[in-house]
Design an enzyme around this catalytic site. Structure first.
Site, PDB file in Angstrom:
ATOM      1  N   GLU A 102       0.842  -1.197   0.000  1.00 12.58           N
ATOM      2  CA  GLU A 102       0.000   0.000   0.000  1.00 12.58           C
ATOM      3  C   GLU A 102       0.874   1.243   0.000  1.00 12.58           C
ATOM      4  O   GLU A 102       1.933   1.276   0.635  1.00 12.58           O
ATOM      5  CB  GLU A 102      -0.919  -0.014   1.233  1.00 12.58           C
ATOM      6  CG  GLU A 102      -1.930   1.117   1.269  1.00 12.58           C
ATOM      7  CD  GLU A 102      -2.980   0.903   2.361  1.00 12.58           C
ATOM      8  OE1 GLU A 102      -3.563  -0.196   2.410  1.00 12.58           O
ATOM      9  OE2 GLU A 102      -3.179   1.822   3.168  1.00 12.58           O
ATOM     10  N   ASP A 104       0.217   5.325   0.652  1.00 14.04           N
ATOM     11  CA  ASP A 104      -0.833   6.185   1.218  1.00 14.04           C
ATOM     12  C   ASP A 104      -0.507   7.664   1.204  1.00 14.04           C
ATOM     13  O   ASP A 104       0.574   8.078   1.637  1.00 14.04           O
ATOM     14  CB  ASP A 104      -1.069   5.839   2.702  1.00 14.04           C
ATOM     15  CG  ASP A 104      -1.690   4.498   2.921  1.00 14.04           C
ATOM     16  OD1 ASP A 104      -2.392   4.007   2.034  1.00 14.04           O
ATOM     17  OD2 ASP A 104      -1.465   3.924   4.011  1.00 14.04           O
ATOM     18  N   GLU A 106      -2.645  10.525   3.245  1.00 12.83           N
ATOM     19  CA  GLU A 106      -3.779  10.783   4.137  1.00 12.83           C
ATOM     20  C   GLU A 106      -3.702  12.249   4.580  1.00 12.83           C
ATOM     21  O   GLU A 106      -2.705  12.674   5.165  1.00 12.83           O
ATOM     22  CB  GLU A 106      -3.748   9.858   5.354  1.00 12.83           C
ATOM     23  CG  GLU A 106      -4.000   8.402   4.999  1.00 12.83           C
ATOM     24  CD  GLU A 106      -3.923   7.483   6.198  1.00 12.83           C
ATOM     25  OE1 GLU A 106      -4.859   6.705   6.416  1.00 12.83           O
ATOM     26  OE2 GLU A 106      -2.895   7.543   6.924  1.00 12.83           O
TER      27      GLU A 106
END
Length: 286
Positions: A102, A104, A106
């Site tokens: 993953e 990311d 955010e």
């Protein structure tokens, strides 16, 4: 040029566009709504969307396909004003439970007047906990800004308006995990994270300010679609594997140092209480 040659050339161009991943004409060409469709609204004929968070639900969307290496970017306008406790995420995920990869972005909401924080994280071979946080040097709710993930055989680069804010190098030769074995889909969500998102959970969502809105446009995915040609991911001629994308340019490196010196507020590599011995990728030079 003969008629047959022209047709062959036209076919090649169409095949190349489909293979490399062209800019979508609309949101639904490359994406699908994954939850709370009532909270996602298409704008401008589908070329932009609005995500909404209220006390009843957040929402999310995902790409119709997975990709193995490439570059993905979106222009996002984040929640204005008091957005404390909200999390707007843009990420790539292998959608595998046991061994997850993953990448990311955010975006952690704030109290009015405080800087917006962007947290990046990387999971490789199922292991995450590689958080870095940067305070953005502009108001990301005032206008759209471009957020990009470049992923190739050499490194992963997170960029904001073409300014690198995070680099994770492929150091597999030194025994350090690197996400390479699995394709990943492209996802985005808007949700409540007030147990951790703003000042470690000290600042809670003010639901009196709801609904909260984030806006997206200019969805761009260029990579090896899966399913697709089996040899795409290993093809050294893909543009994102080219010499210009194997390391930061001197100008990019200068901007990267500027971000880390002036806007980074957390780096797991320097968190001594959490990691008395720095993780191996930190010692290898990220």
């Amino acid at each position: 040029m003969g008629h047959t040659t022209i047709l062959s050339l036209a076919f090649f161009i169409l095949a190349f566009v489909a293979f490399a991943g062209a800019r979508p004409a609309s949101f639904l060409q490359d994406f699908r709504i994954t939850w709370a469709g009532t909270h996602i609204k298409q704008l401008q004929g589908g070329s932009a969307i609005q995500l909404m968070l209220d006390p009843s639900s957040g929402c999310g969307f995902a790409s119709n396909k997975q990709y193995h290496y490439g570059r993905v970017s979106m222009k996002i306008k984040l929640i204005p004003g008091d957005s404390a406790g909200t999390v707007t995420a843009f990420y790539m995920n292998s959608d595998t439970d046991a061994v997850r990869d993953e990448l990311d972005f955010e975006f952690l909401g704030n109290r009015s007047g405080q800087p917006y924080t962007v947290q990046t994280n990387i999971y490789a071979h199922g292991k995450g906990d590689r958080e870095q946080r940067v305070n953005l040097w502009f108001d990301p709710a005032a206008d759209y800004h471009t957020y990009t993930i470049l992923w190739n055989h050499y490194h992963v680069v997170f960029s904001v308006d073409d300014v690198p804010i995070r680099v994770y190098k492929n150091n597999e030769g030194r025994g350090i995990p690197y996400p390479k074995a699995q394709p990943m889909g492209v996802y985005s969500t808007l949700w409540e994270g007030d147990d951790w998102a703003t000042r470690g959970g000290l600042e809670k969502i003010d639901w009196n300010k709801a609904p909260f809105y984030a806006y997206y446009k200019d969805f761009d995915i260029e990579g090896c679609a899966v399913p697709g040609p089996a040899n795409c991911a290993s093809n050294p001629n893909n543009w994102w594997e080219g010499a210009a994308y194997r390391q930061l340019s001197p100008e990019q490196a200068r901007k990267y140092r500027w971000v880390r010196a002036n806007h980074m507020i957390y780096d797991y590599c320097t968190d001594k209480p959490r990691y008395p011995v720095p993780p191996p990728e930190c010692l290898a030079g990220i």
